[in-house]
Write an enzyme that holds these catalytic residues in place. Structure first.
Site: not given
Ligand SMILES: *Cc1c(COP(=O)(O)O)cnc(C)c1O
Length: 357
Positions: A34, A254
């Protein structure tokens, strides 16, 4: 013009995938891609992991990109569908979907599809986010089993709230709730993300879902991925575009938040918050120049940040500056910014060129 780059080491990615396999040798691997594969490039990462049993993305559009790029493995859309036409696209592109709410089962029962689709029934065991309440899981499962548009078996999953906090009892509680709720359900089961994959073998079940560990990051607070045998995949680099001596009493940046207490060399790096550097990072957070840590001074600007070059007095214009990655753990920069490595990885903006190493 100096364009910052994020170098992606695909060999390291493959090494980390092998670490997942060795942690969970009896489980299938659903690699989490993702958010553009946590900033590493969706299609690039999918192609580099031909042995992954399946891929997961958050949204339908990411899944379509993978299919259109010729990726043939199963792909799971973690947020599922919200409309009938999205469900039809899922079926057309042979994609799998999470089902977390009744309205989605209504769509499955009432939308004509070109083929039945594989679904993952999501159960809410304690994260307080997506999924059917445990008391509603059985009726949701039975509806899915009875629905001809749903391929069998129905897969079952849940998600942990605090798996990275190793002495937090919530994780074993969630696992117990999940197993109790689903013991009569036939399909393959999944609950483990990176932290649970590395630390809690009894959570592995049929499918594990690694995200951050594939990219070399540790989910555990106060720890870096290297200490778990993971390798750094992303290294973010730019260059010094100006080096000069400022005099005692001059200010940098800044808001004049840094005042030189001596005559000192100051470098300007072509990397700012518009590239994805956290503006609210603690002053003094390091960058790496010639292997030497130099502290950031003054505020982060949109396109630039400024560093104290006293630790590296021979640094000159054009020298490479590492913002995080090899030699400078992303976990450490995340801690300085009071955030987690995930947000730095996915927060790189489009003007950072992502290249393979
Ligand atoms: C993002 C996600 C993972 C992976 O999580 P990590 O901590 O990056 O390993 C697993 N299951 C779901 C449903 C997720 O959304």
């Amino acid at each position: 013009m100096v364009t910052p780059v994020a170098e992606i080491n695909l060999g390291a990615l493959q090494h980390n995938f092998a670490v997942v396999r060795s942690c969970a040798p009896h489980s299938k691997v659903l690699a989490m891609l993702k958010a553009n594969a946590y900033g590493h490039g969706l299609v690039r990462v999918a192609r580099a992991l031909p042995d992954a049993d399946a891929f997961a993305v958050a949204r339908l559009d990411e899944a379509l990109i993978l299919r259109n790029a010729g990726i043939t493995q199963p792909i799971v859309v973690m947020m599922g569908f919200a409309k009938a036409n999205e469900l039809q696209l899922l079926a057309e592109y042979d994609l799998q979907s999470i089902v977390h709410s009744d309205y989605q089962i209504d769509y499955l029962e009432n939308t004509p599809l070109v083929r039945p689709i594989t679904v993952w029934l999501k159960i809410e065991t304690g994260l307080g986010r997506l999924g059917f309440l445990m008391t509603d899981a059985k009726s949701a499962y039975e509806r899915l089993m009875a629905c001809p548009q749903v391929a069998k078996p129905v897969c079952i999953m849940s998600h942990f709230a605090s798996a990275e906090l190793l002495d937090n009892p919530k994780t074993v509680q969630q696992l117990a709730r999940f197993q109790e709720t689903t013991q009569a359900f036939e399909g393959p089961k999944s609950i483990a993300k990176s932290a649970a994959i590395m630390a809690i073998p009894q959570t592995h079940l049929d499918w594990v879902r690694p995200g951050v560990m594939l990219y070399g990051g540790s989910p555990f607070p106060g720890e870096i991925g290297l200490s778990r045998g993971l390798q750094v995949v992303m290294t973010v680099k730019s260059e010094l575009i100006s080096v000069k001596k400022l005099s005692t009493g001059e200010t940098v940046g800044y808001g004049e938040t840094w005042r030189c207490e001596a005559n000192m060399p100051v470098g300007v790096v072509s990397f700012g918050y518009a590239d994805g550097y956290p503006r609210h990072i603690t002053p003094g957070a390091p960058v790496l120049i010639h292997g030497v840590r130099c502290p950031i001074i003054g505020r982060i600007s949109m396109d630039m940040l400024t560093v104290d070059l006293r630790p590296c007095p021979h640094a000159k214009v054009g020298d490479v500056v590492t913002l995080w990655g090899e030699g400078l753990p992303v976990e450490e920069i995340a801690r300085c910014a009071n955030t987690i490595p995930y947000t730095l990885m996915v927060g790189l903006t489009r003007r950072v060129r992502v290249v393979e190493k």
